[in-house]
Write a protein that holds these residues in place. Structure first.
Motif, PDB file in Angstrom:
ATOM      1  N   ILE A  64      24.758   5.796  27.609  1.00  9.20           N
ATOM      2  CA  ILE A  64      25.375   6.372  26.819  1.00  9.20           C
ATOM      3  C   ILE A  64      24.705   7.892  26.727  1.00  9.20           C
ATOM      4  O   ILE A  64      25.448   8.774  26.522  1.00  9.20           O
ATOM      5  CB  ILE A  64      25.418   5.839  25.141  1.00  9.20           C
ATOM      6  CG1 ILE A  64      26.272   4.494  25.056  1.00  9.20           C
ATOM      7  CG2 ILE A  64      25.632   6.504  24.028  1.00  9.20           C
ATOM      8  CD1 ILE A  64      25.811   3.583  24.179  1.00  9.20           C
ATOM      9  N   ASN A  65      23.420   7.741  26.850  1.00  9.35           N
ATOM     10  CA  ASN A  65      22.704   9.099  26.637  1.00  9.35           C
ATOM     11  C   ASN A  65      23.098   9.954  27.788  1.00  9.35           C
ATOM     12  O   ASN A  65      23.133  11.207  27.785  1.00  9.35           O
ATOM     13  CB  ASN A  65      21.111   9.070  26.763  1.00  9.35           C
ATOM     14  CG  ASN A  65      20.688   8.545  25.398  1.00  9.35           C
ATOM     15  OD1 ASN A  65      21.273   8.683  24.391  1.00  9.35           O
ATOM     16  ND2 ASN A  65      19.711   7.723  25.375  1.00  9.35           N
ATOM     17  N   ILE A  66      23.189   9.490  28.892  1.00  7.31           N
ATOM     18  CA  ILE A  66      23.678  10.208  30.324  1.00  7.31           C
ATOM     19  C   ILE A  66      24.965  10.638  30.028  1.00  7.31           C
ATOM     20  O   ILE A  66      25.324  11.804  30.373  1.00  7.31           O
ATOM     21  CB  ILE A  66      23.396   9.117  31.441  1.00  7.31           C
ATOM     22  CG1 ILE A  66      22.125   8.964  31.877  1.00  7.31           C
ATOM     23  CG2 ILE A  66      24.293   9.994  32.678  1.00  7.31           C
ATOM     24  CD1 ILE A  66      22.026   7.618  33.130  1.00  7.31           C
ATOM     25  N   TYR A  67      26.065  10.031  29.494  1.00  8.07           N
ATOM     26  CA  TYR A  67      27.486  10.492  29.340  1.00  8.07           C
ATOM     27  C   TYR A  67      27.191  11.614  28.170  1.00  8.07           C
ATOM     28  O   TYR A  67      27.999  12.652  28.243  1.00  8.07           O
ATOM     29  CB  TYR A  67      28.406   9.319  28.733  1.00  8.07           C
ATOM     30  CG  TYR A  67      28.872   8.253  29.777  1.00  8.07           C
ATOM     31  CD1 TYR A  67      29.898   8.794  30.660  1.00  8.07           C
ATOM     32  CD2 TYR A  67      28.041   7.137  30.044  1.00  8.07           C
ATOM     33  CE1 TYR A  67      30.267   7.909  31.841  1.00  8.07           C
ATOM     34  CE2 TYR A  67      28.756   6.354  31.073  1.00  8.07           C
ATOM     35  CZ  TYR A  67      29.664   7.026  31.844  1.00  8.07           C
ATOM     36  OH  TYR A  67      30.149   5.953  33.015  1.00  8.07           O
ATOM     37  N   LYS A  68      26.613  11.426  27.176  1.00  6.15           N
ATOM     38  CA  LYS A  68      26.469  12.620  26.183  1.00  6.15           C
ATOM     39  C   LYS A  68      25.834  13.729  26.922  1.00  6.15           C
ATOM     40  O   LYS A  68      26.421  14.835  26.622  1.00  6.15           O
ATOM     41  CB  LYS A  68      25.652  11.998  25.097  1.00  6.15           C
ATOM     42  CG  LYS A  68      26.282  11.195  24.053  1.00  6.15           C
ATOM     43  CD  LYS A  68      25.372  10.399  23.256  1.00  6.15           C
ATOM     44  CE  LYS A  68      24.729  11.460  21.882  1.00  6.15           C
ATOM     45  NZ  LYS A  68      23.894  10.916  21.215  1.00  6.15           N
ATOM     46  N   ASP A  69      24.814  13.831  27.615  1.00  2.65           N
ATOM     47  CA  ASP A  69      24.359  14.934  28.370  1.00  2.65           C
ATOM     48  C   ASP A  69      25.041  15.506  29.272  1.00  2.65           C
ATOM     49  O   ASP A  69      25.388  16.736  29.079  1.00  2.65           O
ATOM     50  CB  ASP A  69      22.916  14.520  29.069  1.00  2.65           C
ATOM     51  CG  ASP A  69      21.853  13.994  28.375  1.00  2.65           C
ATOM     52  OD1 ASP A  69      21.812  14.254  26.946  1.00  2.65           O
ATOM     53  OD2 ASP A  69      20.906  13.365  28.853  1.00  2.65           O
ATOM     54  N   ILE A  70      26.002  14.711  30.074  1.00  2.00           N
ATOM     55  CA  ILE A  70      26.999  15.356  30.766  1.00  2.00           C
ATOM     56  C   ILE A  70      28.075  16.130  29.974  1.00  2.00           C
ATOM     57  O   ILE A  70      28.507  17.092  30.127  1.00  2.00           O
ATOM     58  CB  ILE A  70      27.659  14.431  31.806  1.00  2.00           C
ATOM     59  CG1 ILE A  70      26.524  13.785  32.789  1.00  2.00           C
ATOM     60  CG2 ILE A  70      28.829  14.752  32.380  1.00  2.00           C
ATOM     61  CD1 ILE A  70      27.052  12.684  33.594  1.00  2.00           C
ATOM     62  N   ILE A  71      28.746  15.383  28.941  1.00  2.00           N
ATOM     63  CA  ILE A  71      29.637  16.091  27.875  1.00  2.00           C
ATOM     64  C   ILE A  71      29.194  17.139  27.469  1.00  2.00           C
ATOM     65  O   ILE A  71      29.860  18.376  27.241  1.00  2.00           O
ATOM     66  CB  ILE A  71      30.358  14.907  27.386  1.00  2.00           C
ATOM     67  CG1 ILE A  71      30.955  13.674  27.843  1.00  2.00           C
ATOM     68  CG2 ILE A  71      31.217  15.566  26.216  1.00  2.00           C
ATOM     69  CD1 ILE A  71      32.144  14.014  28.701  1.00  2.00           C
TER      70      ILE A  71
END
Length: 154
Positions: A64-71
């Motif tokens: 979830i943190n990876i996705y948040k960082d990318i978005i």
């Protein structure tokens, strides 16, 4: 479960184990070790189950943190076309001028699809796939939006 009833965390399991080990140890039960061995086997099984469940939870939080960082990184740029298809993120639009930044975010260029993408490490892509981008969207479902610049997910 005979020995570890209503145990839901590692801490509870270890506490119950210490208590049961003291009660069922062969030195306290005239050398009879069958109950102790059965308790240890049950402990081992439950320990593995709890270990796997906590590992999965921490991996989910990391994902979830990876996705948040990318978005969040993508939302800094204006006018990008962002599609979330399954667990992949696809990015189109005028990306040529920001290709280095997209690469730094962990995205890769898909020459055949003419888009950038991010996929989790455990998901391999098939280079032999003849699926079009529209086929992929139809198969896995798609959520689309456009970046507007200077936006951040909390």
């Amino acid at each position: 479960m005979k020995y570890f009833v209503n145990v839901e965390s590692m801490e509870e399991l270890k506490k119950a184990y210490r208590k049961l080990a003291f009660q069922l140890h062969p030195d306290r039960n005239n050398g009879i070790d069958t109950e102790f061995k059965m308790m240890v086997n049950e402990y081992d099984l439950l320990f593995k189950q709890l270990q796997n469940s906590t590992k999965n939870e921490s991996e989910k939080v990391e994902d979830i943190n990876i996705y948040k960082d990318i978005i969040n990184g993508l939302m800094r740029f204006e006018g990008l076309e962002i599609d979330i298809i399954g667990t992949w993120i696809w990015v189109g639009g005028n990306t040529k001028v920001i290709s280095k930044e997209l690469s730094k975010l962990g995205l890769h260029w898909a020459k055949k699809k003419i888009k950038w993408y991010y996929r989790p490490e455990d998901q391999k892509c098939s280079r032999k796939s003849n699926m079009t981008y529209e086929d992929i969207k139809n198969k896995y479902g798609c959520k689309s939006f456009k970046s507007q610049g200077s936006f951040c997910l909390a």
